[in-house]
Design a protein around this motif. Structure first.
Motif, short mmCIF file in Angstrom:
data_model
loop_
_atom_site.label_atom_id
_atom_site.label_comp_id
_atom_site.label_asym_id
_atom_site.label_seq_id
_atom_site.Cartn_x
_atom_site.Cartn_y
_atom_site.Cartn_z
N HIS A 191 0.85 -1.19 0.00
CA HIS A 191 0.00 0.00 0.00
C HIS A 191 0.88 1.25 0.00
O HIS A 191 0.57 2.24 0.65
CB HIS A 191 -0.94 -0.02 1.21
CG HIS A 191 -1.96 -1.09 1.12
ND1 HIS A 191 -3.13 -0.95 0.41
CD2 HIS A 191 -1.98 -2.36 1.62
CE1 HIS A 191 -3.84 -2.07 0.48
NE2 HIS A 191 -3.15 -2.94 1.21
N SER A 192 1.97 1.18 -0.73
CA SER A 192 2.88 2.33 -0.77
C SER A 192 2.60 3.23 -1.96
O SER A 192 3.44 4.03 -2.35
CB SER A 192 4.33 1.85 -0.80
OG SER A 192 4.54 1.05 -1.93
N ASP A 193 1.41 3.12 -2.51
CA ASP A 193 1.04 3.93 -3.67
C ASP A 193 1.31 5.42 -3.45
O ASP A 193 1.87 6.10 -4.31
CB ASP A 193 -0.46 3.78 -3.99
CG ASP A 193 -0.93 2.36 -3.92
OD1 ASP A 193 -0.91 1.79 -2.82
OD2 ASP A 193 -1.32 1.84 -4.96
N GLY A 194 0.91 5.91 -2.30
CA GLY A 194 1.07 7.33 -2.01
C GLY A 194 2.43 7.67 -1.44
O GLY A 194 2.92 8.78 -1.62
N GLY A 223 -8.36 -1.97 -4.24
CA GLY A 223 -9.21 -0.98 -4.91
C GLY A 223 -8.67 0.42 -4.97
O GLY A 223 -9.33 1.33 -5.48
N ASP A 224 -7.48 0.65 -4.48
CA ASP A 224 -6.93 2.01 -4.47
C ASP A 224 -5.66 2.05 -5.31
O ASP A 224 -4.92 1.07 -5.39
CB ASP A 224 -6.61 2.43 -3.03
CG ASP A 224 -6.44 3.92 -2.89
OD1 ASP A 224 -6.89 4.66 -3.80
OD2 ASP A 224 -5.86 4.35 -1.89
N SER A 225 -5.42 3.17 -5.95
CA SER A 225 -4.18 3.38 -6.70
C SER A 225 -3.95 4.88 -6.82
O SER A 225 -4.88 5.67 -6.64
CB SER A 225 -4.24 2.74 -8.08
OG SER A 225 -5.22 3.35 -8.90
N GLN A 247 -9.83 -0.32 -8.69
CA GLN A 247 -11.22 -0.19 -9.11
C GLN A 247 -11.91 0.97 -8.39
O GLN A 247 -12.77 1.63 -8.94
CB GLN A 247 -11.98 -1.51 -8.93
CG GLN A 247 -11.79 -2.20 -7.59
CD GLN A 247 -12.72 -1.73 -6.50
OE1 GLN A 247 -13.69 -1.02 -6.75
NE2 GLN A 247 -12.45 -2.12 -5.27
N GLY A 248 -11.48 1.27 -7.16
CA GLY A 248 -12.04 2.43 -6.44
C GLY A 248 -11.69 3.73 -7.14
O GLY A 248 -12.53 4.65 -7.22
#
Length: 163
Positions: free
Chosen positions: A96-99, A124-126, A158-159
């Protein structure tokens, strides 16, 4: 270009070798290029292909593995790992290191654990598409400019698509 015969070549080679041996030339002027920057010697190599590990050396040149085998001693630095395990980097497939990859692009916390590739965009997050980056390429261009220390890939969440 001048022609040189075998006899003249041998004669000049003998004189040059003798002069070098007698100290008429500064030997520090003659440099032999080292084959590798670093050799990791005597490692127990796990190649990642599921086969049994084997003992060998790993040659690193310009930051990349360039040879594996019995490599001799032609390197600027030799690290003898004396039978310790050596393996390619690990892939963390659920992060979850997208941000945070943009705030810490060197990925120190991952590198210290042996992770060299990280897959984000899970749950679901990116980081894209968003107001900041309207496309995948915009995000990766921004990340690439930071010269990240790990390989980073991401699914499109997808979110993010829904929003």
């Amino acid at each position: 270009m001048t022609d040189i015969n075998r006899r003249a070549f041998i004669k000049s080679s003998i004189f040059a070798g003798a002069a070098l041996g007698l100290g008429f030339y500064d030997s520090s002027l003659i440099r032999v290029n080292e084959r590798f920057d670093t050799i990791i010697r005597n490692g127990l190599i796990y190649s990642g292909d599921g086969k049994a590990p084997y003992k060998g050396d790993i040659g690193i040149k310009d930051g990349k593995i360039s040879a594996i085998g019995n490599l001799g001693a032609s390197a600027g630095k030799i690290v003898d790992v004396n039978g310790l395990a050596v393996s390619p980097g690990f892939i963390d497939i659920h992060t979850h290191s997208d941000g945070t990859i943009l705030q810490a692009p060197f990925g120190d916390s991952k590198i210290y654990q042996g992770v060299t590739t990280e897959i984000a965009g899970n749950c679901g997050d990116s980081p894209f598409p968003s107001k900041k980056w309207d496309s995948v390429s915009a995000f990766y261009n921004n990340l690439s400019a930071l010269n990240p220390g790990i390989n980073f890939k991401s699914f499109v969440g997808q979110g993010q698509l829904r929003s």
